[in-house]
Design a protein around this motif. Sequence first.
Motif, short mmCIF file in Angstrom:
data_model
loop_
_atom_site.label_atom_id
_atom_site.label_comp_id
_atom_site.label_asym_id
_atom_site.label_seq_id
_atom_site.Cartn_x
_atom_site.Cartn_y
_atom_site.Cartn_z
N LEU A 14 -13.96 189.60 49.79
CA LEU A 14 -12.76 188.79 49.62
C LEU A 14 -12.45 188.52 48.16
N GLN A 15 -13.01 189.33 47.30
CA GLN A 15 -12.77 189.17 45.87
C GLN A 15 -11.27 189.24 45.57
N GLY A 16 -10.79 188.26 44.81
CA GLY A 16 -9.38 188.24 44.43
C GLY A 16 -8.46 187.60 45.45
N LYS A 17 -9.00 187.17 46.59
CA LYS A 17 -8.17 186.56 47.63
C LYS A 17 -8.27 185.04 47.58
N THR A 18 -7.19 184.40 48.01
CA THR A 18 -7.19 182.95 48.19
C THR A 18 -7.15 182.66 49.69
N VAL A 19 -8.11 181.87 50.13
CA VAL A 19 -8.28 181.58 51.56
C VAL A 19 -8.12 180.09 51.80
N LEU A 20 -7.26 179.72 52.75
CA LEU A 20 -7.09 178.32 53.11
C LEU A 20 -7.66 178.10 54.50
N VAL A 21 -8.50 177.08 54.64
CA VAL A 21 -9.18 176.79 55.91
C VAL A 21 -8.87 175.35 56.31
N THR A 22 -8.45 175.15 57.57
CA THR A 22 -8.31 173.78 58.09
C THR A 22 -9.58 173.40 58.84
N ALA A 23 -9.78 172.09 59.04
CA ALA A 23 -10.98 171.56 59.69
C ALA A 23 -12.24 172.12 59.04
N ALA A 24 -12.26 172.08 57.70
CA ALA A 24 -13.33 172.73 56.95
C ALA A 24 -14.50 171.81 56.63
N ALA A 25 -14.45 170.57 57.06
CA ALA A 25 -15.49 169.62 56.66
C ALA A 25 -16.81 169.82 57.37
N VAL B 53 -19.15 183.50 62.08
CA VAL B 53 -18.57 183.66 60.74
C VAL B 53 -18.35 185.11 60.33
N PRO B 54 -19.25 186.05 60.66
CA PRO B 54 -18.96 187.44 60.26
C PRO B 54 -17.62 187.96 60.78
N MET B 55 -17.20 187.51 61.97
CA MET B 55 -15.90 187.93 62.48
C MET B 55 -14.77 187.30 61.67
N VAL B 56 -14.95 186.07 61.23
CA VAL B 56 -13.95 185.43 60.38
C VAL B 56 -13.78 186.22 59.08
N ILE B 57 -14.90 186.57 58.47
CA ILE B 57 -14.84 187.32 57.22
C ILE B 57 -14.21 188.69 57.45
N TYR B 58 -14.56 189.33 58.53
CA TYR B 58 -13.97 190.63 58.87
C TYR B 58 -12.45 190.52 59.00
N LEU B 59 -11.98 189.53 59.72
CA LEU B 59 -10.54 189.37 59.93
C LEU B 59 -9.83 188.96 58.65
N ALA B 60 -10.52 188.27 57.76
CA ALA B 60 -9.93 187.87 56.49
C ALA B 60 -9.87 189.02 55.50
N SER B 61 -10.77 189.98 55.65
CA SER B 61 -10.91 191.06 54.67
C SER B 61 -10.04 192.26 55.02
N ALA C 27 -18.79 180.80 53.47
CA ALA C 27 -18.96 182.25 53.53
C ALA C 27 -17.86 182.96 52.76
N ALA C 28 -16.62 182.48 52.87
CA ALA C 28 -15.51 183.11 52.15
C ALA C 28 -15.70 182.98 50.64
N ALA C 29 -16.17 181.83 50.19
CA ALA C 29 -16.44 181.64 48.76
C ALA C 29 -17.53 182.59 48.29
N ARG C 30 -18.56 182.75 49.08
CA ARG C 30 -19.65 183.66 48.72
C ARG C 30 -19.19 185.11 48.70
N GLU C 31 -18.13 185.40 49.47
CA GLU C 31 -17.57 186.75 49.48
C GLU C 31 -16.55 186.97 48.37
N GLY C 32 -16.42 186.00 47.47
CA GLY C 32 -15.58 186.19 46.29
C GLY C 32 -14.23 185.53 46.33
N ALA C 33 -13.89 184.85 47.42
CA ALA C 33 -12.57 184.23 47.54
C ALA C 33 -12.52 182.89 46.80
N GLN C 34 -11.30 182.51 46.41
CA GLN C 34 -11.02 181.14 46.03
C GLN C 34 -10.62 180.43 47.31
#
Length: 253
Positions: free
Chosen positions: A7-18, A226-234, A28-35
């Motif tokens: 997810l390097q270079g991507k900006t990801v917005l997540v609701t209910a993230a607490a 989470v791996p499916m979330v990252i897959y769908l985001a990438s 996980a998205a941050a670790r994959e390089g996203a803001q």
Amino acid sequence: MTATQRLQGKTVLVTAAAQGMGQASAIAAAREGAQVIATDINAPLLDDLARAHPAIRTQVLDVRSAPAIAALAQQVGNVDVLFNCAGMVHHGTVLECDDDAWALSFDLNVTSMHRMVRAFLPGLLRRAQVTGSASIINMASMASSVKGFPNRYAYGATKAAVIGLSKAIAADFVKQGLRCNALCPGTVDTPSLRGRIAAAADPVQAEKDFIARQPMGRLATVDDIVPMVIYLASDDSRFVTGQALLVDGGVTI
């Protein structure tokens, strides 16, 4: 999950993230390089999340407030990925679901997604025009149009609506590089589930019942989903849109 910077270079917005799935996905998205812009109504838990990774920025947000969502969209601008994770589980049949419970379930589980998509879609389309791909991920459930479960009358109806909403968005914007998919987990061990178990008349039996309906003999963990979330985001899922993707441990075999 090993980070691969998908997810390097991507900006990801997540609701209910607490907490729960939203929290795990944001980290996980941050670790994959996203803001990551992590939102929730729970400010203290968001403060804890902000310390988890330097690429995570937090913002208090009530997804039931259209003005608050519009203000955040104006502030944030373009995003590459929107993960609508906010939701609730109403327990009961139609006989235990009055108009107020029905309205609340739909407002939080469905209409909040409508508000978020309406507000952030222009920015998502701008990013898709530049990069060729943007992604909306909507949290649905195996308890939906996929399968009925006892005492999930309002919840199942809302999650079926989420699948329909996701397919409609996918159809409308597929030619503009926007993908939209519904994620349908099985029973995930989260603080929300633990709260429902604790509130049961017999918590020990309630936990056994949740486990019993999973053919693999255990509850899912956030690390299973989470791996499916990252897959769908990438961009790995660049040819996947309009789908209800099940990660349910075999419940719907």
